[in-house]
Scaffold this motif. Sequence first.
Motif, PDB file in Angstrom:
ATOM      1  N   ASP A 128     -63.111 104.004 -68.031  1.00  0.00           N
ATOM      2  CA  ASP A 128     -64.408 103.359 -67.832  1.00  0.00           C
ATOM      3  C   ASP A 128     -65.417 103.789 -68.895  1.00  0.00           C
ATOM      4  N   LYS A 129     -65.380 105.074 -69.286  1.00  0.00           N
ATOM      5  CA  LYS A 129     -66.275 105.533 -70.349  1.00  0.00           C
ATOM      6  C   LYS A 129     -65.881 104.936 -71.697  1.00  0.00           C
ATOM      7  N   ALA A 130     -64.576 104.837 -71.928  1.00  0.00           N
ATOM      8  CA  ALA A 130     -64.096 104.251 -73.169  1.00  0.00           C
ATOM      9  C   ALA A 130     -64.523 102.800 -73.288  1.00  0.00           C
ATOM     10  N   VAL A 131     -64.451 102.053 -72.168  1.00  0.00           N
ATOM     11  CA  VAL A 131     -64.834 100.633 -72.184  1.00  0.00           C
ATOM     12  C   VAL A 131     -66.310 100.479 -72.456  1.00  0.00           C
ATOM     13  N   LYS A 132     -67.153 101.375 -71.914  1.00  0.00           N
ATOM     14  CA  LYS A 132     -68.589 101.298 -72.191  1.00  0.00           C
ATOM     15  C   LYS A 132     -68.870 101.461 -73.684  1.00  0.00           C
ATOM     16  N   ILE A 133     -68.155 102.381 -74.290  1.00  0.00           N
ATOM     17  CA  ILE A 133     -68.334 102.581 -75.733  1.00  0.00           C
ATOM     18  C   ILE A 133     -67.842 101.362 -76.506  1.00  0.00           C
ATOM     19  N   LEU A 134     -66.698 100.824 -76.097  1.00  0.00           N
ATOM     20  CA  LEU A 134     -66.142  99.652 -76.778  1.00  0.00           C
ATOM     21  C   LEU A 134     -67.073  98.444 -76.632  1.00  0.00           C
ATOM     22  N   ALA A 135     -67.679  98.282 -75.486  1.00  0.00           N
ATOM     23  CA  ALA A 135     -68.536  97.122 -75.237  1.00  0.00           C
ATOM     24  C   ALA A 135     -69.757  97.121 -76.152  1.00  0.00           C
ATOM     25  N   ALA A 136     -70.159  98.303 -76.629  1.00  0.00           N
ATOM     26  CA  ALA A 136     -71.325  98.390 -77.517  1.00  0.00           C
ATOM     27  C   ALA A 136     -70.963  98.165 -78.988  1.00  0.00           C
ATOM     28  N   MET A 137     -69.698  98.031 -79.256  1.00  0.00           N
ATOM     29  CA  MET A 137     -69.249  97.864 -80.648  1.00  0.00           C
ATOM     30  C   MET A 137     -69.143  96.386 -80.997  1.00  0.00           C
ATOM     31  N   ASP A 138     -69.098  96.102 -82.299  1.00  0.00           N
ATOM     32  CA  ASP A 138     -68.862  94.728 -82.761  1.00  0.00           C
ATOM     33  C   ASP A 138     -67.443  94.307 -82.436  1.00  0.00           C
ATOM     34  N   ASP A 139     -67.249  92.984 -82.342  1.00  0.00           N
ATOM     35  CA  ASP A 139     -65.920  92.462 -82.008  1.00  0.00           C
ATOM     36  C   ASP A 139     -64.863  92.935 -82.997  1.00  0.00           C
ATOM     37  N   GLN A 140     -65.178  92.892 -84.299  1.00  0.00           N
ATOM     38  CA  GLN A 140     -64.191  93.275 -85.302  1.00  0.00           C
ATOM     39  C   GLN A 140     -63.821  94.751 -85.189  1.00  0.00           C
ATOM     40  N   ASP A 141     -64.821  95.595 -84.917  1.00  0.00           N
ATOM     41  CA  ASP A 141     -64.538  97.017 -84.752  1.00  0.00           C
ATOM     42  C   ASP A 141     -63.672  97.258 -83.520  1.00  0.00           C
ATOM     43  N   ILE A 142     -63.954  96.503 -82.443  1.00  0.00           N
ATOM     44  CA  ILE A 142     -63.121  96.646 -81.235  1.00  0.00           C
ATOM     45  C   ILE A 142     -61.684  96.232 -81.529  1.00  0.00           C
ATOM     46  N   ILE A 143     -61.534  95.104 -82.264  1.00  0.00           N
ATOM     47  CA  ILE A 143     -60.183  94.623 -82.587  1.00  0.00           C
ATOM     48  C   ILE A 143     -59.433  95.654 -83.425  1.00  0.00           C
TER      49      ILE A 143
END
Length: 210
Positions: free
Chosen positions: A149-164
């Motif tokens: 859940d903490k990892a997803v919060k961090i990912l949600a704040a990132m740009d789409d390309q960075d998440i990919i």
Amino acid sequence: MAGYGSQHILGRVIVLILLIIVLAIGGLIWFDYLAIIDAKAMLSPLYSFLGLKPRTQQTLSDAQTLSIDAERLAVRLEELNLRSLELDKREAELQKKEAEIEQKAQELTERQKAQDEREKTFNLTVQQFENRRVNIEQNARYLVGMPPDKAVKILAAMDDQDIIDVFRMTEEIAQKEGKASLVAYWLSLLPPERSAELQRKMAGKPRTLN
């Protein structure tokens, strides 16, 4: 009367002989003066008797020497002139070749500078790519070690390309280490619209890190 006639004829003969001798001597003197003939040996006593200075062979030799020296000098000057023209021609050719060599050297220098700049740009790009890959790998390992859940919060704040990029690095690490990937679980925790958009982009792009 007969004796008087003989004496008269003899006198005329003597006068004619003297006249011929005078004319001959005068001709010799004149021809010797004009340097047509050399009669100085024959006329030397006469010159001495008359108090004149005869033309000497040395005078003639000096004139001839001066003439020969002048001709040699003229020939030498002509040779020097031709040599000077030849040297000028060679100098012009050398200057032309030197200019061509300088132009080619300048072109090579410019090409080398362009090549060095391309190599510098390429190396910088590679370095940036490697640095980005290292950073993405560090982020992926960091997120894998966190609660989902903490990892997803961090990912949600990132740009789409960075998440990919993080997702793909996470899958690559899991495949190398023989572990299960958390990418599918992270996608399930993200908002549905964001999760669908990320999956669409991942499916439409090659599996490489930008």
